[in-house]
Design an enzyme around this catalytic site. Sequence first.
Site, PDB file in Angstrom:
ATOM      1  N   TYR A 106     -12.464  -2.225  -3.016  1.00 25.59           N
ATOM      2  CA  TYR A 106     -13.015  -2.209  -1.659  1.00 25.59           C
ATOM      3  C   TYR A 106     -14.538  -2.152  -1.634  1.00 25.59           C
ATOM      4  O   TYR A 106     -15.120  -1.666  -0.663  1.00 25.59           O
ATOM      5  CB  TYR A 106     -12.397  -1.053  -0.875  1.00 25.59           C
ATOM      6  CG  TYR A 106     -10.953  -1.310  -0.487  1.00 25.59           C
ATOM      7  CD1 TYR A 106     -10.609  -2.434   0.289  1.00 25.59           C
ATOM      8  CD2 TYR A 106      -9.931  -0.454  -0.884  1.00 25.59           C
ATOM      9  CE1 TYR A 106      -9.286  -2.682   0.646  1.00 25.59           C
ATOM     10  CE2 TYR A 106      -8.595  -0.713  -0.521  1.00 25.59           C
ATOM     11  CZ  TYR A 106      -8.284  -1.825   0.245  1.00 25.59           C
ATOM     12  OH  TYR A 106      -6.980  -2.072   0.599  1.00 25.59           O
ATOM     13  N   THR A 151      -5.560  -7.674  10.349  1.00 28.30           N
ATOM     14  CA  THR A 151      -5.770  -6.275   9.957  1.00 28.30           C
ATOM     15  C   THR A 151      -5.171  -5.255  10.932  1.00 28.30           C
ATOM     16  O   THR A 151      -4.495  -4.315  10.521  1.00 28.30           O
ATOM     17  CB  THR A 151      -7.291  -5.992   9.835  1.00 28.30           C
ATOM     18  OG1 THR A 151      -7.876  -7.051   9.066  1.00 28.30           O
ATOM     19  CG2 THR A 151      -7.554  -4.659   9.178  1.00 28.30           C
ATOM     20  N   ARG A 174      -1.798 -14.426   3.986  1.00 25.19           N
ATOM     21  CA  ARG A 174      -2.469 -13.757   5.108  1.00 25.19           C
ATOM     22  C   ARG A 174      -1.695 -14.015   6.406  1.00 25.19           C
ATOM     23  O   ARG A 174      -1.634 -13.162   7.290  1.00 25.19           O
ATOM     24  CB  ARG A 174      -3.915 -14.248   5.236  1.00 25.19           C
ATOM     25  CG  ARG A 174      -4.781 -14.018   3.996  1.00 25.19           C
ATOM     26  CD  ARG A 174      -5.409 -12.657   3.896  1.00 25.19           C
ATOM     27  NE  ARG A 174      -6.370 -12.371   4.935  1.00 25.19           N
ATOM     28  CZ  ARG A 174      -7.101 -11.257   4.983  1.00 25.19           C
ATOM     29  NH1 ARG A 174      -6.959 -10.332   4.025  1.00 25.19           N
ATOM     30  NH2 ARG A 174      -7.948 -11.039   5.953  1.00 25.19           N
ATOM     31  N   GLU A 182      -9.832  -9.482  -7.622  1.00 32.35           N
ATOM     32  CA  GLU A 182      -8.850  -8.407  -7.416  1.00 32.35           C
ATOM     33  C   GLU A 182      -7.742  -8.450  -8.472  1.00 32.35           C
ATOM     34  O   GLU A 182      -7.308  -7.397  -8.951  1.00 32.35           O
ATOM     35  CB  GLU A 182      -8.266  -8.513  -6.001  1.00 32.35           C
ATOM     36  CG  GLU A 182      -9.300  -8.153  -4.933  1.00 32.35           C
ATOM     37  CD  GLU A 182      -8.890  -8.569  -3.514  1.00 32.35           C
ATOM     38  OE1 GLU A 182      -7.740  -9.031  -3.319  1.00 32.35           O
ATOM     39  OE2 GLU A 182      -9.728  -8.420  -2.604  1.00 32.35           O
ATOM     40  N   HIS A 190      -1.838  -5.266   1.411  1.00 30.22           N
ATOM     41  CA  HIS A 190      -3.139  -5.894   1.138  1.00 30.22           C
ATOM     42  C   HIS A 190      -2.908  -7.303   0.625  1.00 30.22           C
ATOM     43  O   HIS A 190      -1.975  -7.546  -0.137  1.00 30.22           O
ATOM     44  CB  HIS A 190      -3.919  -5.107   0.071  1.00 30.22           C
ATOM     45  CG  HIS A 190      -5.114  -5.886  -0.425  1.00 30.22           C
ATOM     46  ND1 HIS A 190      -6.309  -5.886   0.244  1.00 30.22           N
ATOM     47  CD2 HIS A 190      -5.255  -6.753  -1.466  1.00 30.22           C
ATOM     48  CE1 HIS A 190      -7.158  -6.704  -0.378  1.00 30.22           C
ATOM     49  NE2 HIS A 190      -6.535  -7.238  -1.420  1.00 30.22           N
ATOM     50  N   ASN A 228      -1.723  -0.061   7.326  1.00 33.67           N
ATOM     51  CA  ASN A 228      -1.170  -1.378   7.654  1.00 33.67           C
ATOM     52  C   ASN A 228      -0.336  -2.003   6.537  1.00 33.67           C
ATOM     53  O   ASN A 228      -0.179  -3.217   6.461  1.00 33.67           O
ATOM     54  CB  ASN A 228      -2.274  -2.315   8.155  1.00 33.67           C
ATOM     55  CG  ASN A 228      -3.401  -2.470   7.164  1.00 33.67           C
ATOM     56  OD1 ASN A 228      -3.315  -1.963   6.049  1.00 33.67           O
ATOM     57  ND2 ASN A 228      -4.444  -3.178   7.550  1.00 33.67           N
ATOM     58  N   LYS A 245       0.838  -1.195   0.000  1.00 36.62           N
ATOM     59  CA  LYS A 245       0.000   0.000   0.000  1.00 36.62           C
ATOM     60  C   LYS A 245       0.887   1.264   0.000  1.00 36.62           C
ATOM     61  O   LYS A 245       2.104   1.181   0.245  1.00 36.62           O
ATOM     62  CB  LYS A 245      -0.911  -0.040   1.228  1.00 36.62           C
ATOM     63  CG  LYS A 245      -2.009  -1.130   1.145  1.00 36.62           C
ATOM     64  CD  LYS A 245      -2.778  -1.203   2.469  1.00 36.62           C
ATOM     65  CE  LYS A 245      -4.022  -2.077   2.370  1.00 36.62           C
ATOM     66  NZ  LYS A 245      -4.718  -2.152   3.691  1.00 36.62           N
ATOM     67  N   ARG A 305       2.604  -6.956   9.284  1.00 36.68           N
ATOM     68  CA  ARG A 305       1.859  -5.865   9.926  1.00 36.68           C
ATOM     69  C   ARG A 305       2.327  -5.638  11.366  1.00 36.68           C
ATOM     70  O   ARG A 305       2.418  -4.491  11.820  1.00 36.68           O
ATOM     71  CB  ARG A 305       0.361  -6.135   9.849  1.00 36.68           C
ATOM     72  CG  ARG A 305      -0.211  -5.839   8.454  1.00 36.68           C
ATOM     73  CD  ARG A 305      -1.576  -6.417   8.259  1.00 36.68           C
ATOM     74  NE  ARG A 305      -2.258  -5.903   7.068  1.00 36.68           N
ATOM     75  CZ  ARG A 305      -3.423  -6.359   6.627  1.00 36.68           C
ATOM     76  NH1 ARG A 305      -4.034  -7.350   7.255  1.00 36.68           N
ATOM     77  NH2 ARG A 305      -3.981  -5.837   5.549  1.00 36.68           N
ATOM     78  N   PHE A 316     -15.262   3.740   7.864  1.00 36.65           N
ATOM     79  CA  PHE A 316     -13.895   4.036   7.414  1.00 36.65           C
ATOM     80  C   PHE A 316     -13.738   4.006   5.894  1.00 36.65           C
ATOM     81  O   PHE A 316     -12.638   4.209   5.381  1.00 36.65           O
ATOM     82  CB  PHE A 316     -12.900   3.063   8.069  1.00 36.65           C
ATOM     83  CG  PHE A 316     -13.142   1.598   7.747  1.00 36.65           C
ATOM     84  CD1 PHE A 316     -12.611   1.009   6.604  1.00 36.65           C
ATOM     85  CD2 PHE A 316     -13.902   0.799   8.605  1.00 36.65           C
ATOM     86  CE1 PHE A 316     -12.822  -0.327   6.309  1.00 36.65           C
ATOM     87  CE2 PHE A 316     -14.120  -0.547   8.319  1.00 36.65           C
ATOM     88  CZ  PHE A 316     -13.581  -1.107   7.169  1.00 36.65           C
TER      89      PHE A 316
END
Length: 156
Positions: A52, A94, A88, A129, A118, A115, A12, A105, A60
């Site tokens: 998203y 998250t 993950r 995606e 993605h 964070n 990100k 993270r 948010f």
Amino acid sequence: MHIEQKTFIAVKPDGVRRGLVGEIISRFERKGYKLIAMKMLDVTREQAAKHYEEHKGKPFYERLIEYIQSGPIVAMVWKGYNVIEGARQLMGVTNPLDAQVGTIRADFALVKEYNVIHGSDSPESAEREIAIYFSPDELCDEYENMAEIVIEKLDE
Ligand code: IDP
Ligand code: MG
């Protein structure tokens, strides 16, 4: 039979700005995953909204859309044995405060709003995606990496 999957991973804008691209790629490479596509880009409003869409309406949401467009991202497709769940795991959950020490993270982020990475959460979101950011001819899936050779041996 092994489960060969693809997943969409993005560093990100905060991760790019902080110089974490190499560190993140390195962790995925060391694990044994295979990089099959990568590009740096500025996310458009349309791409952000598609990416998203599941979060539309959440408190948010607008900040998330702004965040993902706040600078270039490094978009990638990684392939490998159970890579969706495995990625993950490497990322951590998250909220960096809840993430296991040693995950990306936990090691590099302070708050869930920034964070650094993605990763797709299911085969369906991975497919969706990947298609937002890459065309099929951009996936370089022809070569064989070391982990694939090892996994093929397990299948014999
Ligand atoms: P994930 O990235 O771990 O899959 P999601 O729940 O899909 O987490 O949320 C997408 C992104 O939205 C998160 O990575 C984070 O940047 C942001 N986000 C999630 N929950 C919150 C929140 O409660 N406040 C602010 N931002 C959030
Ligand atoms: Mg998610």
